[in-house]
Design a protein around this motif. Structure first.
Motif, PDB file in Angstrom:
ATOM      1  N   ASN A   1       0.977  -1.177   0.051  1.00  0.00           N
ATOM      2  CA  ASN A   1       0.045   0.071  -0.112  1.00  0.00           C
ATOM      3  C   ASN A   1       0.814   1.343   0.026  1.00  0.00           C
ATOM      4  O   ASN A   1       1.491   1.723   1.144  1.00  0.00           O
ATOM      5  CB  ASN A   1      -0.944   0.065   1.228  1.00  0.00           C
ATOM      6  CG  ASN A   1      -1.944   1.186   1.181  1.00  0.00           C
ATOM      7  OD1 ASN A   1      -2.446   1.741   0.259  1.00  0.00           O
ATOM      8  ND2 ASN A   1      -2.133   1.634   2.281  1.00  0.00           N
ATOM      9  N   SER A   2       1.084   1.870  -1.004  1.00  0.00           N
ATOM     10  CA  SER A   2       1.770   3.034  -1.167  1.00  0.00           C
ATOM     11  C   SER A   2       1.343   3.772  -2.661  1.00  0.00           C
ATOM     12  O   SER A   2       1.028   3.259  -3.795  1.00  0.00           O
ATOM     13  CB  SER A   2       3.245   2.729  -1.236  1.00  0.00           C
ATOM     14  OG  SER A   2       4.204   4.228  -1.363  1.00  0.00           O
TER      15      SER A   2
ATOM     16  N   HIS B   1       1.997   9.156  11.985  1.00  0.00           N
ATOM     17  CA  HIS B   1       1.012   8.573  12.099  1.00  0.00           C
ATOM     18  C   HIS B   1       1.044   7.227  12.602  1.00  0.00           C
ATOM     19  O   HIS B   1       2.214   6.490  12.244  1.00  0.00           O
ATOM     20  CB  HIS B   1      -0.014   8.995  11.062  1.00  0.00           C
ATOM     21  CG  HIS B   1       0.145   8.185   9.684  1.00  0.00           C
ATOM     22  ND1 HIS B   1      -0.010   7.054   9.796  1.00  0.00           N
ATOM     23  CD2 HIS B   1       0.827   8.698   8.740  1.00  0.00           C
ATOM     24  CE1 HIS B   1       0.319   6.623   8.271  1.00  0.00           C
ATOM     25  NE2 HIS B   1       0.853   7.684   7.773  1.00  0.00           N
ATOM     26  N   PRO B   2       0.014   6.738  13.133  1.00  0.00           N
ATOM     27  CA  PRO B   2       0.268   5.361  13.733  1.00  0.00           C
ATOM     28  C   PRO B   2       0.325   4.388  12.498  1.00  0.00           C
ATOM     29  O   PRO B   2       0.872   3.055  12.905  1.00  0.00           O
ATOM     30  CB  PRO B   2      -1.303   4.947  14.273  1.00  0.00           C
ATOM     31  CG  PRO B   2      -1.841   6.452  14.783  1.00  0.00           C
ATOM     32  CD  PRO B   2      -1.197   7.406  13.887  1.00  0.00           C
ATOM     33  N   GLY B   3       0.015   4.686  11.373  1.00  0.00           N
ATOM     34  CA  GLY B   3       0.142   3.754  10.138  1.00  0.00           C
ATOM     35  C   GLY B   3       1.623   3.386   9.875  1.00  0.00           C
ATOM     36  O   GLY B   3       2.158   2.569   9.263  1.00  0.00           O
ATOM     37  N   ASN B   4       2.354   4.544  10.347  1.00  0.00           N
ATOM     38  CA  ASN B   4       3.820   4.507  10.083  1.00  0.00           C
ATOM     39  C   ASN B   4       4.670   3.836  11.326  1.00  0.00           C
ATOM     40  O   ASN B   4       5.819   3.992  11.220  1.00  0.00           O
ATOM     41  CB  ASN B   4       4.514   6.042   9.676  1.00  0.00           C
ATOM     42  CG  ASN B   4       4.244   6.185   8.145  1.00  0.00           C
ATOM     43  OD1 ASN B   4       4.246   5.040   7.430  1.00  0.00           O
ATOM     44  ND2 ASN B   4       4.231   7.308   7.818  1.00  0.00           N
TER      45      ASN B   4
ATOM     46  N   HIS C   1       1.661  -4.452  13.630  1.00  0.00           N
ATOM     47  CA  HIS C   1       0.446  -3.672  13.639  1.00  0.00           C
ATOM     48  C   HIS C   1       0.352  -2.334  14.168  1.00  0.00           C
ATOM     49  O   HIS C   1       1.463  -1.874  14.911  1.00  0.00           O
ATOM     50  CB  HIS C   1      -0.463  -4.367  14.187  1.00  0.00           C
ATOM     51  CG  HIS C   1      -0.417  -4.714  15.844  1.00  0.00           C
ATOM     52  ND1 HIS C   1      -0.938  -3.751  16.866  1.00  0.00           N
ATOM     53  CD2 HIS C   1      -0.187  -5.749  16.414  1.00  0.00           C
ATOM     54  CE1 HIS C   1      -0.606  -4.336  17.911  1.00  0.00           C
ATOM     55  NE2 HIS C   1      -0.161  -5.168  17.665  1.00  0.00           N
ATOM     56  N   ALA C   2      -0.658  -1.319  13.820  1.00  0.00           N
ATOM     57  CA  ALA C   2      -0.472   0.022  14.392  1.00  0.00           C
ATOM     58  C   ALA C   2      -1.098  -0.156  16.039  1.00  0.00           C
ATOM     59  O   ALA C   2      -1.426  -1.012  16.398  1.00  0.00           O
ATOM     60  CB  ALA C   2      -1.721   0.809  13.741  1.00  0.00           C
TER      61      ALA C   2
ATOM     62  N   LEU D   1       5.071   0.228  13.587  1.00  0.00           N
ATOM     63  CA  LEU D   1       4.772  -1.326  13.577  1.00  0.00           C
ATOM     64  C   LEU D   1       4.801  -1.491  14.965  1.00  0.00           C
ATOM     65  O   LEU D   1       6.111  -1.373  15.469  1.00  0.00           O
ATOM     66  CB  LEU D   1       5.671  -2.030  12.742  1.00  0.00           C
ATOM     67  CG  LEU D   1       5.644  -1.680  11.324  1.00  0.00           C
ATOM     68  CD1 LEU D   1       6.678  -2.518  10.582  1.00  0.00           C
ATOM     69  CD2 LEU D   1       4.373  -2.003  10.518  1.00  0.00           C
TER      70      LEU D   1
END
Length: 327
Positions: free
Chosen positions: A35-36, A205-208, A112-113, A210
């Protein structure tokens, strides 16, 4: 090199595998797109070894020197025993070229976040960011950008208006609100005073992040830049209605490793506003990339821009409220 509007038109699986194998590796033929949108990122199967991640940089976005600073910053953080997914070196280099594209390879990491409502998690994240910023403050970037009202506010507003992205009936409202927001953000910076700037993750942000086995592992330094420390903190502290508790927990961990200038809290809503404006202009700038219309099908709809204006109105009100008060 491919056309500016379709920079990845010739990046098919064969070319991706050829690029990876140009470094002396033997791929097993498995290529999975991750996903990018800004860049193109793939999980690559390697014969007799763990899969790797190949990141192909968007042509024309960063200079080689700017990408080199991203890689060097990641290496500095890793050397300081921070868990950052840094690029792998082949032949002493981390940035490589093949078929008109620049790329780098990274180890594959899982996780995971993080759960941001948890005190232990936020305190841990604060500690890690305090350590990260201690490294970031050691020296400046020379080739990366800087987070300013002009770069992330004025320029996006002008681009959206001059490009005709707003429905005609909403243009005046958007422009008027944008002018008020820019003035309010200037006032927020004046209230904060002369805050220090340093090298940042930039898109924390939390998506970045792990989260694995109680530890935070930071990925994607593609947006690293110069700015105030609070830029790497506010996206982890939740919304205004969450109260000061999250800030208290974050700073409890952060200040174990680095002092935090609480005047920077005056910038939180300004930074949230800049992200809103910059994000919408980013989508507009990339609209000719075939990956973007399917990923953001709502972008040209009047309802989306009505929502943006509502968010701008909310941010204008927030910019006139007191800053968070972690005690």
């Amino acid at each position: 090199m491919s056309d500016a509007g379709t920079p990845y038109a010739n990046l098919d699986p064969d070319r991706i595998l050829d690029a990876v194998e140009s470094l002396g590796l033997h791929a097993d033929g498995r290529v999975l797109a991750l996903n990018s949108y800004e860049n193109r990122v793939y999980r690559i199967g390697i014969e007799g070894g763990a899969p790797l991640v190949a990141k192909f940089y968007r042509p024309g976005r960063w200079s080689d020197e700017a990408i080199g600073e991203e890689h060097a910053f990641a290496a500095e953080l890793a050397a300081a025993d921070l868990s950052v997914v840094a690029p792998l070196a082949f032949g002493g280099r981390t940035l490589h070229a093949f078929g008109g594209h620049r790329f780098a390879l990274f180890p594959l990491r899982g996780g995971h976040a993080p759960e941001l409502g948890d005190r232990d998690t936020l305190t841990h994240l604060g500690r890690v960011l305090g350590r990260l910023h201690a490294v970031g403050a050691a020296k400046p970037f020379a080739h990366r950008g800087e987070l300013t009202i002009e770069s992330h506010g004025e320029d996006p507003v002008h681009f959206l208006l001059e490009g005709g992205w707003l429905p005609p009936e909403l243009e005046h409202n958007f422009e008027t609100l944008a002018e008020s927001l820019l003035d309010a953000m200037d006032a927020a910076w004046e209230r904060a005073g002369e805050v220090a700037t340093l090298r940042l993750h930039g898109d924390c942000h939390p998506g970045n992040i792990l989260w694995r086995e109680g530890q935070a592992h930071f990925v994607d330094l593609d947006d690293c830049l110069t700015g105030p420390a609070v830029q790497d903190l506010w996206m982890l502290a939740g919304r205004r209605e969450d109260g000061p508790r999250a800030w208290q927990w974050l700073l409890e961990g952060y200040e174990q490793f680095r002092a935090f200038d609480r005047r920077e809290l005056h910038l939180v809503e300004a930074l949230r506003t800049l992200r809103l404006l910059h994000h919408n202009a980013w989508i507009a700038r990339r609209w000719s990339d075939p990956a973007f219309p399917p990923a953001f099908p709502w972008f040209e709809a009047p309802r989306h821009w009505e929502s943006v204006i509502t968010q701008m109105q909310e941010q204008l009100a927030a910019l006139h409220e007191p800053p968070p008060d972690p005690r």
